[in-house]
Design an enzyme around this catalytic site. Structure first.
Site, PDB file in Angstrom:
ATOM      1  N   CYS A   2       0.819  -1.221   0.000  1.00  5.53           N
ATOM      2  CA  CYS A   2       0.000   0.000   0.000  1.00  5.53           C
ATOM      3  C   CYS A   2       0.851   1.267   0.000  1.00  5.53           C
ATOM      4  CB  CYS A   2      -0.934   0.013   1.198  1.00  5.53           C
ATOM      5  SG  CYS A   2      -2.019  -1.408   1.196  1.00  5.53           S
ATOM      6  N   HIS A  34      -3.831   6.907   1.734  1.00  3.73           N
ATOM      7  CA  HIS A  34      -4.101   5.632   1.061  1.00  3.73           C
ATOM      8  C   HIS A  34      -5.545   5.237   1.368  1.00  3.73           C
ATOM      9  CE1 HIS A  34      -4.212   1.536  -0.072  1.00  3.73           C
ATOM     10  NE2 HIS A  34      -4.138   1.057   1.160  1.00  3.73           N
ATOM     11  N   ASN A  85     -10.132  -0.604  -2.175  1.00  5.00           N
ATOM     12  CA  ASN A  85      -8.710  -0.467  -1.882  1.00  5.00           C
ATOM     13  C   ASN A  85      -7.919  -1.018  -3.064  1.00  5.00           C
ATOM     14  OD1 ASN A  85      -6.087  -0.715  -0.970  1.00  5.00           O
ATOM     15  ND2 ASN A  85      -6.649  -1.572   1.025  1.00  5.00           N
TER      16      ASN A  85
HETATM   17  O1  UT7 Z   1      -4.560  -1.529   2.580  1.00  7.01           O
HETATM   18  C1  UT7 Z   1      -3.946  -2.289   3.555  1.00  7.01           C
HETATM   19  C2  UT7 Z   1      -4.402  -1.897   4.848  1.00  7.01           C
HETATM   20  N1  UT7 Z   1      -5.696  -2.497   5.138  1.00  7.01           N
HETATM   21  C3  UT7 Z   1      -6.461  -1.913   6.015  1.00  7.01           C
HETATM   22  O2  UT7 Z   1      -6.080  -0.856   6.481  1.00  7.01           O
HETATM   23  C4  UT7 Z   1      -7.722  -2.575   6.512  1.00  7.01           C
HETATM   24  C5  UT7 Z   1      -7.756  -2.470   7.990  1.00  7.01           C
HETATM   25  N2  UT7 Z   1      -8.838  -3.185   8.635  1.00  7.01           N
HETATM   26  C6  UT7 Z   1     -10.123  -2.878   8.415  1.00  7.01           C
HETATM   27  O3  UT7 Z   1     -10.439  -2.009   7.631  1.00  7.01           O
HETATM   28  C7  UT7 Z   1     -11.183  -3.585   9.231  1.00  7.01           C
HETATM   29  O4  UT7 Z   1     -10.552  -4.340  10.234  1.00  7.01           O
HETATM   30  C8  UT7 Z   1     -12.114  -4.514   8.396  1.00  7.01           C
HETATM   31  C9  UT7 Z   1     -13.000  -3.665   7.486  1.00  7.01           C
HETATM   32  C10 UT7 Z   1     -11.288  -5.466   7.576  1.00  7.01           C
HETATM   33  C11 UT7 Z   1     -13.014  -5.306   9.326  1.00  7.01           C
HETATM   34  O5  UT7 Z   1     -13.774  -4.459  10.153  1.00  7.01           O
HETATM   35  P1  UT7 Z   1     -13.910  -4.771  11.708  1.00  7.01           P
HETATM   36  O6  UT7 Z   1     -14.780  -3.721  12.231  1.00  7.01           O
HETATM   37  O7  UT7 Z   1     -12.509  -4.860  12.269  1.00  7.01           O
HETATM   38  O8  UT7 Z   1     -14.663  -6.145  11.709  1.00  7.01           O
HETATM   39  P2  UT7 Z   1     -14.179  -7.566  12.286  1.00  7.01           P
HETATM   40  O9  UT7 Z   1     -13.133  -8.166  11.431  1.00  7.01           O
HETATM   41  O10 UT7 Z   1     -13.877  -7.416  13.730  1.00  7.01           O
HETATM   42  O11 UT7 Z   1     -15.514  -8.404  12.146  1.00  7.01           O
HETATM   43  C12 UT7 Z   1     -16.706  -8.036  12.811  1.00  7.01           C
HETATM   44  C13 UT7 Z   1     -17.781  -9.030  12.441  1.00  7.01           C
HETATM   45  C14 UT7 Z   1     -17.364 -10.495  12.635  1.00  7.01           C
HETATM   46  O12 UT7 Z   1     -18.508 -11.193  13.065  1.00  7.01           O
HETATM   47  P3  UT7 Z   1     -18.682 -11.525  14.647  1.00  7.01           P
HETATM   48  O13 UT7 Z   1     -17.481 -12.322  15.049  1.00  7.01           O
HETATM   49  O14 UT7 Z   1     -18.783 -10.191  15.326  1.00  7.01           O
HETATM   50  O15 UT7 Z   1     -19.965 -12.299  14.647  1.00  7.01           O
HETATM   51  C15 UT7 Z   1     -17.019 -10.949  11.241  1.00  7.01           C
HETATM   52  O16 UT7 Z   1     -17.197 -12.331  11.066  1.00  7.01           O
HETATM   53  O17 UT7 Z   1     -18.108  -8.892  11.045  1.00  7.01           O
HETATM   54  C16 UT7 Z   1     -18.024 -10.184  10.417  1.00  7.01           C
HETATM   55  N3  UT7 Z   1     -17.575  -9.961   9.034  1.00  7.01           N
HETATM   56  C17 UT7 Z   1     -18.429  -9.731   8.027  1.00  7.01           C
HETATM   57  N4  UT7 Z   1     -19.754  -9.679   7.977  1.00  7.01           N
HETATM   58  C18 UT7 Z   1     -20.326  -9.406   6.781  1.00  7.01           C
HETATM   59  C19 UT7 Z   1     -16.296  -9.918   8.561  1.00  7.01           C
HETATM   60  N5  UT7 Z   1     -16.321  -9.675   7.256  1.00  7.01           N
HETATM   61  C20 UT7 Z   1     -17.628  -9.548   6.895  1.00  7.01           C
HETATM   62  C21 UT7 Z   1     -18.256  -9.268   5.676  1.00  7.01           C
HETATM   63  N6  UT7 Z   1     -19.600  -9.202   5.669  1.00  7.01           N
HETATM   64  N7  UT7 Z   1     -17.582  -9.048   4.539  1.00  7.01           N
END
Ligand code: UT7
Length: 333
Positions: free
Chosen positions: A114, A260, A290
Site C-alpha cells: 500500500c 491511502h 482499496n
Molecule cells: O490496505 C492495507 C491496509 N488495510 C487496512 O487498512 C484494513 C484495515 N482493517 C479494516 O479495515 C477492518 O478491520 C475490516 C474492514 C477489515 C473489518 O472491520 P472490523 O470492524 O474490524 O470487523 P471484524 O473483522 O472485527 O468483524 C466483525 C464481524 C465479525 O462477526 P462476529 O465475530 O462479530 O460475529 C465478522 O465475522 O463482522 C463479520 N464480518 C463480516 N460480515 C459481513 C467480517 N467480514 C464480513 C463481511 N460481511 N464481509
C-alpha cells in the site's frame, strides 16, 4: 538552486467492470450495509480474466505520458509498484517497459504494497534531484480480485479490494518557483509482516508450491484487520506530522491530504488526529475500493483532472500497509 522533481503528467486506468456491494452479496456471505458501515466502500472495479497488473499499468502510463505532453521515447527510467505482479518473477516494470516499446532503459520494481507509490516516488525523486534521469515513469498497478478468498474465511478482505492502475511522469523543475516534491519520508517495521501477508510460499516449503496449501487457502492474503486498522490510524498521522515539521509547515498550510484509500473510517480517523477539515481529505474509496499501490495516484489523477487540486496547492500523501510499511510525501503543485 537545488533541483526539485515535479509531476508533469498523471493518468489512471481502471477496468470497466464495476462490482457493487449488491453484486458481492450474490458471491459472498455479506451485505451492502456491512461493507458501507465498516469501510465506506460502495463499488470497485474488477478485471476480466486474462488482464494483469502490467496491462493496467501500461494503460495508465499511456495516459500519463499524453498528459505530460512528452514522447514516450523521452522516458529514461521506469519504477513500478505492485503487490500483484503478473508473474512470480520478473516484476511488472520490465513488462510495462516492453509494452511501451522502450527496450534498454532501466525498470525497477518496488514491493512495498500500500505504500508502494510513495516508496516509488521517493526513489524517482532522488534520481531526478541527482540528475541521474530526466523523465521517470512511476507506475502503480494492482490486479487483486483474482486471488481473494470469497468464502466466509476471507470475506473481511474480499469486500475491500479492487483493481486499478495509475502513473505519473516525474521531471526536474528547472524553474526556481518552489514547485515540486518537497519531501518524502519512508518507514517500515518487518516485525509485523505476518499481520498482512500472503503466508505461502515460504522458505520452509520444498517444493515451493504445494497443492495442500491451495486447499488450506495459504495462497490467499491474510490480514489481522484490527491491528492493521489501529496501526494505520496511528502511523499515517505520525508520518504526516514529521513531513510538515521538516518543511516548516503546519496542517493549516495543507490544501489537500490524500491518504491511502484502505478504509474510509481510517481516512476519517487520520483527518481527526491531524485536525484537518474533512473537506481537505481526498476520498474515493466509495467508488474504487482499496487498490493498494494504485490508490493514491488514482486519487491524485482524478483530483488534478477535476480541478480540485490547483497550481500552487500543497498536497500531502500518506500511506500505510503490509510490511508494515508507511510514509508520506509533500508536493507543491
Ligand atoms: O490496505 C492495507 C491496509 N488495510 C487496512 O487498512 C484494513 C484495515 N482493517 C479494516 O479495515 C477492518 O478491520 C475490516 C474492514 C477489515 C473489518 O472491520 P472490523 O470492524 O474490524 O470487523 P471484524 O473483522 O472485527 O468483524 C466483525 C464481524 C465479525 O462477526 P462476529 O465475530 O462479530 O460475529 C465478522 O465475522 O463482522 C463479520 N464480518 C463480516 N460480515 C459481513 C467480517 N467480514 C464480513 C463481511 N460481511 N464481509
Amino acid at each position: 538552486m537545488n533541483t526539485k522533481s515535479i509531476i508533469t503528467g498523471t493518468g489512471h486506468f481502471v477496468p470497466p467492470k464495476v462490482v457493487t456491494n449488491f453484486d458481492l452479496e450474490k458471491m459472498i456471505n455479506t451485505t451492502d450495509e456491512w461493507i458501507r458501515q465498516r469501510s465506506g466502500i460502495v463499488e470497485r472495479h474488477y478485471v476480466e480474466s486474462g488482464v494483469g497488473s502490467s496491462d493496467l499499468g501500461y494503460e495508465a502510463a499511456l495516459r500519463a505520458i499524453e498528459n505530460a505532453k512528452i514522447n514516450k521515447s523521452e522516458i529514461d527510467f521506469i519504477i513500478a509498484a505492485t503487490l500483484s505482479p503478473d508473474h512470480y518473477f520478473p516484476g511488472i516494470g520490465v513488462l510495462i517497459q516492453a509494452k511501451l516499446d522502450l527496450s534498454g532503459i532501466g525498470a525497477l520494481d518496488v514491493r512495498n504494497q500500500c505504500t508502494g507509490f510513495i516508496y516509488a516516488l521517493s526513489v524517482a525523486d532522488q534520481y531526478i534531484r541527482t540528475h541521474t534521469y530526466k523523465k521517470i515513469l512511476v507506475v502503480a498497478a494492482e490486479v487483486q480480485t483474482s486471488n481473494l478468498d470469497y468464502s466466509d474465511d476471507g470475506r473481511d478482505i474480499a469486500v475491500l479490494f479492487g483493481d486499478g492502475g495509475a502513473a505519473v511522469i516525474l521531471e526536474p523543475n528547472d524553474k526556481d518557483d518552489g514547485r515540486g516534491v518537497l519531501s518524502t519520508h519512508l518507514f517500515s517495521d518487518g516485525n509485523f509482516a505476518s499481520d498482512l501477508w500472503m503466508e505461502k510460499p515460504s522458505p520452509k516449503d520444498n517444493p515451493t508450491f504445494r497443492k495442500e496449501y491451495i486447499d488450506e487457502k495459504k495462497y490467499y492474503p491474510y490480514m489481522n484487520g484490527r491491528n492493521v486498522f489501529k496501526n494505520a490510524s496511528e502511523k499515517m498521522p505520525e508520518a504526516v506530522k514529521i513531513a510538515l515539521e521538516e518543511n516548516g509547515l503546519t496542517i493549516e498550510d495543507v490544501d489537500h491530504l490524500i491518504p491511502h484509500q484502505a478504509n474510509d473510517r481510517i481516512s476519517l480517523m487520520v483527518a481527526k488526529i491531524l485536525r484537518i477539515p474533512v473537506e481537505k481529505v481526498i476520498r474515493n474509496i466509495d467508488r474504487m475500493g482499496n487498490t493498494t499501490a494504485a490508490s493514491i495516484p488514482i486519487a491524485l489523477d482524478e483530483s488534478l483532472k477535476s480541478g480540485r487540486i490547483k497550481e500552487g496547492d500543497t498536497v500531502v500523501l500518506t500511506a500505510f500497509g503490509s510490511g508494515y510499511t508507511w510514509g508520506s510525501a509533500v508536493i507543491k503543485f
